[in-house]
Scaffold this motif. Sequence first.
Motif, short mmCIF file in Angstrom:
data_model
loop_
_atom_site.label_atom_id
_atom_site.label_comp_id
_atom_site.label_asym_id
_atom_site.label_seq_id
_atom_site.Cartn_x
_atom_site.Cartn_y
_atom_site.Cartn_z
N LEU A 1 0.82 -1.22 0.00
CA LEU A 1 0.00 0.00 0.00
C LEU A 1 0.85 1.27 0.00
N ASP A 2 1.99 1.21 0.69
CA ASP A 2 2.88 2.38 0.70
C ASP A 2 3.36 2.69 -0.71
N ALA A 3 3.72 1.62 -1.44
CA ALA A 3 4.19 1.82 -2.81
C ALA A 3 3.05 2.34 -3.68
N LEU A 4 1.85 1.83 -3.37
CA LEU A 4 0.68 2.23 -4.16
C LEU A 4 0.42 3.72 -4.02
N LYS A 5 0.66 4.24 -2.77
CA LYS A 5 0.46 5.68 -2.54
C LYS A 5 1.37 6.48 -3.45
N ASP A 6 2.54 5.87 -3.74
CA ASP A 6 3.48 6.57 -4.62
C ASP A 6 3.21 6.28 -6.09
N GLY A 7 2.07 5.56 -6.32
CA GLY A 7 1.71 5.29 -7.70
C GLY A 7 2.40 4.08 -8.29
N GLN A 8 3.02 3.29 -7.40
CA GLN A 8 3.69 2.09 -7.92
C GLN A 8 2.90 0.83 -7.59
N ILE A 9 2.88 -0.11 -8.55
CA ILE A 9 2.24 -1.40 -8.28
C ILE A 9 3.35 -2.38 -7.92
N ARG A 10 3.38 -2.76 -6.64
CA ARG A 10 4.44 -3.66 -6.19
C ARG A 10 3.88 -4.58 -5.10
N PRO A 11 3.83 -5.87 -5.37
CA PRO A 11 3.30 -6.77 -4.34
C PRO A 11 4.33 -7.06 -3.25
N VAL A 12 3.82 -7.44 -2.10
CA VAL A 12 4.71 -7.86 -1.02
C VAL A 12 4.89 -9.37 -1.16
N THR A 13 6.01 -9.76 -1.71
CA THR A 13 6.20 -11.18 -2.07
C THR A 13 6.91 -11.98 -0.99
N SER A 14 7.24 -11.32 0.10
CA SER A 14 7.95 -12.02 1.16
C SER A 14 7.15 -13.24 1.65
N ASN A 15 7.81 -14.40 1.69
CA ASN A 15 7.19 -15.68 2.10
C ASN A 15 6.07 -16.16 1.18
N MET A 16 5.98 -15.56 0.01
CA MET A 16 4.95 -15.99 -0.94
C MET A 16 5.61 -16.76 -2.10
N LEU A 17 4.78 -17.22 -3.00
CA LEU A 17 5.27 -18.07 -4.10
C LEU A 17 6.43 -17.46 -4.90
N PRO A 18 6.39 -16.15 -5.21
CA PRO A 18 7.51 -15.63 -6.02
C PRO A 18 8.88 -15.75 -5.35
N GLU A 19 8.89 -15.97 -4.04
CA GLU A 19 10.19 -16.10 -3.36
C GLU A 19 10.51 -17.54 -2.96
N ALA A 20 9.64 -18.45 -3.36
CA ALA A 20 9.83 -19.86 -2.95
C ALA A 20 10.80 -20.58 -3.87
N GLU A 21 11.59 -21.47 -3.25
CA GLU A 21 12.47 -22.33 -4.05
C GLU A 21 11.79 -23.67 -4.35
N ILE A 22 10.95 -24.09 -3.43
CA ILE A 22 10.13 -25.28 -3.67
C ILE A 22 8.68 -24.88 -3.41
N ALA A 23 7.79 -25.23 -4.32
CA ALA A 23 6.38 -24.87 -4.13
C ALA A 23 5.52 -26.11 -4.25
N PHE A 24 4.48 -26.14 -3.44
CA PHE A 24 3.50 -27.21 -3.58
C PHE A 24 2.12 -26.57 -3.70
N LEU A 25 1.46 -26.81 -4.82
CA LEU A 25 0.15 -26.23 -5.06
C LEU A 25 -0.86 -27.36 -5.22
N ASP A 26 -1.71 -27.49 -4.20
CA ASP A 26 -2.71 -28.55 -4.22
C ASP A 26 -3.93 -28.05 -4.99
N GLU A 27 -4.61 -28.96 -5.66
CA GLU A 27 -5.80 -28.64 -6.48
C GLU A 27 -5.48 -27.54 -7.48
N ILE A 28 -4.39 -27.71 -8.14
CA ILE A 28 -3.86 -26.68 -9.04
C ILE A 28 -4.87 -26.23 -10.10
#
Lengths: 150, 410
Positions: free
Chosen positions: B99-126
């Motif tokens: 949201l802070d980035a959004l206030k500055d007009g930037q679209i930036r997700p918080v990817t910490s601990n989410m899929l974009p930062e994972a080295e191994i991913a498991f997605l059930d019911e893909i």
Amino acid sequence: MHWCRIDPVQEVGALLATGSDARARVAACFAEKSALFHALPVGHGEDWVAIFAAPLEGERDPVLPRLAGSIPLYRVVSGWWFPVGTRLDVPDHARAAILAELLDRHDFGLPAIVIPRMGLDGRGREADIYCCGNPVPFSDSELAAPEDRA
Amino acid sequence: MQLEDGRTQGTPDDGIAHAISRINAQLDLLSARFVGRRALLELIMLGLIAREHVLLVGPPGTGKSAAVQSIATAIDASFFEYLIGRFTEPSELFGALDLDALKDGQIRPVTSNMLPEAEIAFLDEIFLGSTAILNSLLKILNERTYRRGQYSVKTPLLSCVAASNAMPEDPLLAAFADRFLVTMFVDPVGENELPDLLKTGWRETGAGAVPIAPLPKSLFASLHAAAVAIDMDEVTEAYAHIVRKVRLIGVVLSDRKLVKGQTLIAAAALLRGSRVAGPEDLWPVTYLVQSRSQQEEVRELLHVELQHSRNPVLSNSVADATYGPTAHAAALAEQAALLLESRPALPTDPLHERWLVRLETMQTRIDAAFDRTSLPQQLRPVHASIESLLARHGPAAAGAAAEDGPREPA
């Protein structure tokens, strides 16, 4: 040309009994079994009998009795039978042509059963060939007791 | 041939050989926890080394999630897992907007601990994921890049393991499924393994799982580097021959998949302990096929080409991939069990005699493949049941025939 041993995972489609008592053994075996088996085609010679699997009337899956001491066979290509667990050691695409050449060269008819003479190394250059002519139902064959013949 | 440093030509160096033995030891520890799941664990490990994705297809409750979680915790790597539903939002996987980035007009997700930062991913019911989720996933799976609007980041993903109850019928979802190089169909453990399953489950419930020391992710980086350096020259023509043969029976394998399939073959060769891929390493081709029935067809079709398959580390995957004695025993055991279940209620039923004839045929088939004295474990109970039924109901010949098995060819 070589035959070699492979994993015995092929579908059994026939049995071959050999030896001077083969005819008697097969006749005794059929006499003790369900009459449903009596429709199975058999081919035979002086000292051997081949029993071919066939489906029961109205069914799809072929049936085959157990016969002590027999050699289980699988169909390699139409008309050619090898023991389960053996194969002609040539590429797949050349196999039919080589078998056709064998047929031409030795002047015999199909169906034919090839029993390789295997060495201790699991390979063999020679084989015995049993020509089955026109297999007929066991109940129509000379092997069936006269009173049981169709 | 011995090299100057004492190694045999074609074998990996000591560091890689040590890494392979550690992988093998880890698989031993993990598979002791999951009865009948060694092949599944092996394929996930193969995916991690090849940096390819693995799709597990099978009913719920077959230990897919637990096996992936276990393997992920046995590796020192960041892990992300999620059970996808029809209403799962992309932010649940990829991170909410900053949201802070959004206030500055930037679209930036918080990817910490989410899929974009994972080295191994498991997605059930893909396959329940929305189009937005699947589109983002596609880019991560293919290009290891997560993009949202102008925002783009490279992801460290080694391998994504996905699970589903069934393969999708929708052609668009099938195209998405094609991005998973390895497909394994997972069934409940067999009847014979039930006591082991119960014992192992009870042991884990009581004492809890003993932690397994995690493998460093650098070990996977080394193995991946060694895998992509494998000499594939010897198997290229054989691989092409197999592909031609498989295509002849109507199995669709995309060009992309065929090219990537080589990474699995290379990784298999490496884990076999060789720097040169050979005919022993072609078995992963079975897992490129995304239909259960076609996988079975391919096993039978390629039983000659894959007869030399072997891998001391991935032994169960090899057994499952090739139509050798193990697969044959499993197929016969399954068919025999079904046949035994189809017993007509009354011996006076006219179908009873036909059923006995079919039972005898089954024994003939089993005897043709296996010596009676060394029957595979899974065949023993069905073989004994049939033997007993034939002795009780069948003609006298059943017992006589059983005295000795089929005769060996001369």
